[in-house]
Design an enzyme around this catalytic site. Structure first.
Site, PDB file in Angstrom:
ATOM      1  N   ASP A   1       0.803  -1.223   0.000  1.00 47.05           N
ATOM      2  CA  ASP A   1       0.000   0.000   0.000  1.00 47.05           C
ATOM      3  C   ASP A   1       0.836   1.273   0.000  1.00 47.05           C
ATOM      4  O   ASP A   1       1.802   1.395   0.728  1.00 47.05           O
ATOM      5  CB  ASP A   1      -0.908   0.042   1.226  1.00 47.05           C
ATOM      6  CG  ASP A   1      -1.764  -1.199   1.346  1.00 47.05           C
ATOM      7  OD1 ASP A   1      -1.989  -1.826   0.320  1.00 47.05           O
ATOM      8  OD2 ASP A   1      -2.190  -1.526   2.458  1.00 47.05           O
ATOM      9  N   THR A   2       0.435   2.222  -0.802  1.00 45.47           N
ATOM     10  CA  THR A   2       0.923   3.600  -0.744  1.00 45.47           C
ATOM     11  C   THR A   2      -0.295   4.497  -0.850  1.00 45.47           C
ATOM     12  O   THR A   2      -1.092   4.345  -1.766  1.00 45.47           O
ATOM     13  CB  THR A   2       1.882   3.910  -1.911  1.00 45.47           C
ATOM     14  OG1 THR A   2       3.042   3.092  -1.812  1.00 45.47           O
ATOM     15  CG2 THR A   2       2.314   5.376  -1.877  1.00 45.47           C
ATOM     16  N   VAL A   3      -0.460   5.409   0.103  1.00 39.53           N
ATOM     17  CA  VAL A   3      -1.594   6.330   0.015  1.00 39.53           C
ATOM     18  C   VAL A   3      -1.185   7.526  -0.836  1.00 39.53           C
ATOM     19  O   VAL A   3      -0.002   7.891  -0.909  1.00 39.53           O
ATOM     20  CB  VAL A   3      -2.061   6.794   1.417  1.00 39.53           C
ATOM     21  CG1 VAL A   3      -2.454   5.601   2.265  1.00 39.53           C
ATOM     22  CG2 VAL A   3      -0.994   7.615   2.124  1.00 39.53           C
TER      23      VAL A   3
END
Length: 352
Positions: free
Chosen positions: A215-217
């Site tokens: 995940d990367t926001v």
């Protein structure tokens, strides 16, 4: 083109039948698999991040400040792999990456493998703004990318409060660390014991659960003056080697933002999520930004994802690749009539 289903688009009301520049943006909470039991929380945190950005835009803030506000909300959530609740590395510590780019100035700020800072995007934003002030004493060039202890100390010296790493870990991230550590220990036994059936089970488990660790926001926004900005933040891969820096901190890999100019008919903003090493080797954010200068943005993005990422010669040795993008494209209408409340008019936009 992979489009993450945990992305929220922020739009406000239309005025006089025309869309304000400041009414466009997209938020994402990361690529990969997530439990359905947490789906509501992911949607809620995205909506809160959208609202933070909208509030800043309504108050007249520039795009770069709006994306920063959105990412602070995402970093503060214990459910996202950014800031609070980030993945733990091999040593059981949290090290975060973040970057931000301002389409107006084309300035960029980033931090990598920084510990003890709950909101790394604030450091990236501060690096960007400090660089805009010009050279330091004795003609020194200000930094745009800091890592590790140096990034932490610079942040504290510039008024960004530290946060003990142990307070950034959550019950969920600690539990995941223990499970992953146990899996690694089993995998090492399998590799040394040549247990074929156990090895197959291990590989199947990696395939099933691996995508949930990527995940990367991110956030992309266009403000009322027509400026675009993009930002990303990530805790990185679970069980990563200490000091590893992912795409969220690399120029042209995690995010990209560029205002319209004599060379570019469209303003573009891009944020990426997925396997950092794959995104770094292909510079996907900048590739997608370039592709969106074509008239048919949708088709150009499909081709960019296929030719520049999925089938990229830089990833030819990989069994599978994982990456996603959120994008925004806009331009000024040459025949648009300005209104008292709108300084610039959104002519065309593309979000995905």
């Amino acid at each position: 083109m992979f489009i993450n289903d945990k992305a929220e688009q922020l739009k406000l009301e239309q005025q006089h039948g025309q869309v304000d520049w400041g009414q466009q943006g997209v938020i994402m909470s990361g690529a990969g698999y997530h439990s359905e039991s947490k789906a509501k929380e992911y949607k809620h945190v995205c909506k809160r991040a959208c609202q933070r950005a909208v509030d800043r835009l309504k108050a007249g803030a520039l795009a770069v400040d709006a994306v920063t506000a959105a990412l602070v909300e995402l970093e503060d959530s214990p459910f996202t792999n950014a800031g609070m609740g980030s993945n733990l590395n091999l040593s059981g510590e949290i090290e975060c990456d973040a970057s931000i780019m301002d389409g107006k100035s084309l300035r960029y700020g980033a931090v990598g493998a920084v510990s003890g800072i709950n909101n790394p995007v604030l450091v990236a934003n501060r690096l960007l703004s400090e660089a805009q002030k010009g050279k330091l004493s004795a003609g020194r060039i200000p930094p745009c990318f800091l890592v590790g202890r140096g990034a932490h100390d610079w942040a504290v010296n510039h008024g960004i409060p530290p946060c003990p790493s142990e307070k950034m870990a959550t019950k969920f991230s600690l539990s995941a660390y223990k499970r992953n550590k146990h899996k690694m220990e089993l995998a090492e036994k399998v590799d040394t014991g040549f247990n074929h059936h156990s090895k197959k089970r291990r590989q199947a488990s990696e395939t099933e659960n691996g995508s949930g660790l990527l995940d990367t926001v991110g956030a992309i926004v266009v403000d009322r003056e027509g400026n675009v900005a993009a930002a990303v933040s990530s805790g990185g891969l679970a069980m990563k080697h200490p000091g590893r820096v992912g795409q969220a901190a690399h120029h042209g890999c995690g995010c990209w933002a560029e205002n319209t100019s004599t060379l570019n008919p469209y303003s573009t903003a891009v944020s990426t999520s997925g396997c950092g090493e794959h995104l770094i080797r292909t510079m996907l954010a900048r590739e997608c930004s370039s592709a969106m200068q074509c008239e048919d943005a949708h088709q150009a993005l499909l081709e960019a994802m296929q030719n520049k990422f999925i089938s990229s010669p830089f990833l030819a040795s990989e069994d599978c690749v994982l990456g996603g993008v959120i994008v925004l494209r806009c331009c000024r209408c040459s025949d648009a009539q300005p209104s008292p409340d709108i300084q610039a008019i959104l002519g065309k936009s593309y979000t995905g």
